[in-house]
Design a protein around this motif. Structure first.
Motif, mmCIF file in Angstrom:
data_model
loop_
_atom_site.group_PDB
_atom_site.id
_atom_site.type_symbol
_atom_site.label_atom_id
_atom_site.label_comp_id
_atom_site.label_asym_id
_atom_site.label_seq_id
_atom_site.Cartn_x
_atom_site.Cartn_y
_atom_site.Cartn_z
ATOM 1 N N VAL A 1 19.123 3.503 -19.711
ATOM 2 C CA VAL A 1 19.639 3.421 -20.894
ATOM 3 C C VAL A 1 21.034 4.304 -21.110
ATOM 4 C CG1 VAL A 1 19.218 3.570 -23.453
ATOM 5 C CG2 VAL A 1 17.423 2.962 -22.026
ATOM 6 N N SER B 1 23.398 6.933 -21.800
ATOM 7 C CA SER B 1 23.116 8.262 -22.629
ATOM 8 C C SER B 1 24.453 9.312 -22.252
ATOM 9 C CB SER B 1 21.944 8.951 -22.112
ATOM 10 O OG SER B 1 20.982 8.122 -22.512
ATOM 11 N N ASP C 1 23.549 6.158 -17.025
ATOM 12 C CA ASP C 1 22.392 5.074 -17.662
ATOM 13 C C ASP C 1 21.393 5.209 -16.522
ATOM 14 O OD1 ASP C 1 24.009 3.871 -16.049
ATOM 15 O OD2 ASP C 1 24.223 2.195 -17.012
ATOM 16 N N ASP D 1 21.260 9.772 -26.695
ATOM 17 C CA ASP D 1 21.200 8.352 -26.237
ATOM 18 C C ASP D 1 22.092 7.541 -26.748
ATOM 19 O OD1 ASP D 1 20.469 7.619 -28.886
ATOM 20 O OD2 ASP D 1 18.248 7.188 -28.410
ATOM 21 N N TRP D 2 22.214 6.240 -26.557
ATOM 22 C CA TRP D 2 23.511 5.320 -26.845
ATOM 23 C C TRP D 2 23.486 5.081 -28.409
ATOM 24 C CZ3 TRP D 2 22.469 0.511 -28.927
ATOM 25 C CH2 TRP D 2 21.124 -0.086 -29.040
ATOM 26 N N SER E 1 14.670 11.461 -28.674
ATOM 27 C CA SER E 1 14.723 10.211 -28.021
ATOM 28 C C SER E 1 14.227 10.140 -26.769
ATOM 29 C CB SER E 1 16.453 9.884 -28.041
ATOM 30 O OG SER E 1 16.504 8.790 -27.048
ATOM 31 N N SER F 1 14.917 7.988 -24.363
ATOM 32 C CA SER F 1 15.905 7.425 -23.407
ATOM 33 C C SER F 1 16.722 8.422 -22.915
ATOM 34 C CB SER F 1 16.803 6.387 -24.309
ATOM 35 O OG SER F 1 15.933 5.118 -24.822
ATOM 36 N N THR F 2 16.828 9.555 -23.382
ATOM 37 C CA THR F 2 17.880 10.433 -22.884
ATOM 38 C C THR F 2 17.445 10.782 -21.528
ATOM 39 O OG1 THR F 2 16.528 12.347 -23.740
ATOM 40 C CG2 THR F 2 18.577 11.421 -25.176
#
Length: 108
Positions: free
Chosen positions: A29, A31, A65, A84-85, A93, A95-96
């Motif tokens: 993702v 980041s 990513d 993250d995004w 998060s 996703s980081t």
């Protein structure tokens, strides 16, 4: 009182001016990260002018990513900021990127 040596040599940190390693691993993702050390920092395996922004010798920032980005550094890690995004910071998060810090890491 001084401690006597057992005859074994202690590893010298003088041989490697950047003895520590930080590894950033993307989770798929987009980041961003910013890492700050109280010494010098240098990106491995890439041209930092294309791959990362290094500010004042002790701070590196970049987006990731997927993949792995590594930096060697001297001193101690002072700060790690992961976003993250969506702008949600770690640890809120999942996703980081993952960050691994190794002090006194052997050169690879």
């Amino acid at each position: 009182m001084t401690r006597e040596s057992s005859g074994q040599k202690q590893p010298s940190r003088d041989n490697n001016p950047l003895p520590n390693l930080v590894t950033i691993v993307g989770r798929g993702v987009p980041s961003s990260y910013e890492i700050t050390v109280d010494g010098e920092i240098e990106m491995l395996e890439a041209d930092h002018r294309e791959e990362a922004t290094i500010i004042s010798g002790g701070t590196a920032e970049r987006s990731i990513d997927v993949g792995v980005q590594r930096f060697r550094f001297s001193g101690l890690m002072a700060n790690v900021r992961l976003v993250d995004w969506n702008g949600v910071e770690a640890p809120d998060s999942l996703s980081t990127p993952t960050v691994n810090i190794e002090y006194g890491a052997a050169e690879r």
